[in-house]
Scaffold this active site. Structure first.
Site, PDB file in Angstrom:
ATOM      1  N   ASP A 278     -73.983 -41.655 -12.248  1.00 47.61           N
ATOM      2  CA  ASP A 278     -74.396 -40.857 -11.087  1.00 47.61           C
ATOM      3  C   ASP A 278     -75.911 -40.717 -11.020  1.00 47.61           C
ATOM      4  O   ASP A 278     -76.457 -39.623 -10.834  1.00 47.61           O
ATOM      5  CB  ASP A 278     -73.719 -39.486 -11.104  1.00 47.61           C
ATOM      6  CG  ASP A 278     -73.785 -38.791  -9.740  1.00 47.61           C
ATOM      7  OD1 ASP A 278     -74.231 -39.434  -8.769  1.00 47.61           O
ATOM      8  OD2 ASP A 278     -73.427 -37.610  -9.667  1.00 47.61           O
TER       9      ASP A 278
ATOM     10  N   SER B  37     -78.991 -31.101  -7.374  1.00 46.26           N
ATOM     11  CA  SER B  37     -78.593 -32.395  -7.929  1.00 46.26           C
ATOM     12  C   SER B  37     -79.748 -33.392  -7.890  1.00 46.26           C
ATOM     13  O   SER B  37     -80.405 -33.564  -6.863  1.00 46.26           O
ATOM     14  CB  SER B  37     -77.408 -32.959  -7.143  1.00 46.26           C
ATOM     15  OG  SER B  37     -76.269 -32.167  -7.316  1.00 46.26           O
TER      16      SER B  37
ATOM     17  N   HIS C   8     -75.020 -39.481  -6.078  1.00 49.00           N
ATOM     18  CA  HIS C   8     -74.186 -38.949  -4.998  1.00 49.00           C
ATOM     19  C   HIS C   8     -75.010 -38.363  -3.846  1.00 49.00           C
ATOM     20  O   HIS C   8     -74.494 -38.143  -2.756  1.00 49.00           O
ATOM     21  CB  HIS C   8     -73.193 -37.908  -5.540  1.00 49.00           C
ATOM     22  CG  HIS C   8     -73.808 -36.621  -5.972  1.00 49.00           C
ATOM     23  ND1 HIS C   8     -74.106 -36.342  -7.289  1.00 49.00           N
ATOM     24  CD2 HIS C   8     -74.189 -35.516  -5.266  1.00 49.00           C
ATOM     25  CE1 HIS C   8     -74.630 -35.125  -7.371  1.00 49.00           C
ATOM     26  NE2 HIS C   8     -74.685 -34.608  -6.162  1.00 49.00           N
TER      27      HIS C   8
END
Length: 259
Positions: A152, A220, A122
């Site tokens: 992801d 992330s 993402h």
């Protein structure tokens, strides 16, 4: 009977026997006392040896217990102090920029002429150009070579080998963490590269790792490391206070590389 006959008369036989018996009994008594003393000395020596053996055994037990305790203390100290691990991991963690988005990527493995970095999909989703990876000491351009929207995850390739960034997943080991294990997260929250947080594994599923280690936007794509320095997951998202999630590193074996 003359005077001469009286002076040469022999002693009675019974008196001689009594004297002989007395002497023999005295000699026997002396021998018995000597034997008893000798036996007492032997018994004392045996008792002393037994006591010495017991003390020696107890000392061995104490030494063994102390050695075990020292190993436990050293192990606990290693568990409590993440500084050596943090220093090693931080060298391999980058801030990745894909257009307006910021995240984290880490050097996973090297091949001749290039280095592969893992990040969260993402972070680069919807972006097709070259990405920038940077850390104190330099910046590099990378190319997105694989995407795994289901898990992801994304893979970025950089030409050459960024200096001072040893790969964290050169051998594709897929260690599974256990609930209660200590976990280290490395990343770039809000673009603050080289940030380290720690916590424990709160929950493990077939796909995800839940942890209470602190994470924020920008983390992330960063690696989740166990206390032995093994990559066990890739941080993806935060679910609330003290609830953050990483996808297990073995999911990267489905599309990013052959394990």
């Amino acid at each position: 009977m003359s005077y001469d006959d009286f002076g040469t008369r022999s002693a009675p036989r019974g008196a001689i026997t009594w004297v002989t018996l007395t002497v023999a009994l005295a000699a026997l008594a002396v021998a018995l006392v000597a034997f008893m003393r000798q036996q007492s000395a032997i018994d004392a020596a045996e008792v002393a040896k037994l006591h010495a053996d017991q003390v020696s055994h107890q000392l061995r037990d104490v030494y063994t217990d102390n050695s075990k305790l020292a190993r436990r203390v050293r192990s606990t100290e290693r568990d409590l102090s993440v500084a050596p691990l943090a220093r090693r991991v931080r060298r391999s963690v980058f801030t990745i920029t894909a257009g307006p988005k910021l995240g984290t990527a880490f050097a996973a493995w090297r091949v001749p002429g290039g280095t592969y970095l893992i990040t969260a999909n993402h972070v680069v989703d919807g972006y097709s150009g070259s990405v920038s990876i940077e850390k104190p000491g330099g910046s590099w351009e990378g190319e997105i070579v694989r995407r795994d929207a289901k898990n992801d995850l994304a893979l970025v390739r950089v030409a050459g080998s960024p200096q001072g960034a040893p790969p964290l997943w050169q051998r594709p080991r897929t260690a599974k963490p256990r609930v209660g294990d200590r976990l280290v997260l490395a990343g770039s929250p809000y673009g603050l590269g080289g940030t380290i947080t720690t916590g424990i594994v709160s929950r493990v599923t077939r796909r995800m790792i839940q942890t209470d280690a602190a994470a924020n936007p920008g983390n992330s794509g960063g690696p989740a490391i166990d206390r032995r320095g093994r990559v066990v997951g890739v941080l993806l998202a935060g679910g609330g206070e003290n609830i953050n999630f990483a996808v297990r590193i073995d999911r990267a074996c489905q599309t990013l590389r052959s394990c």
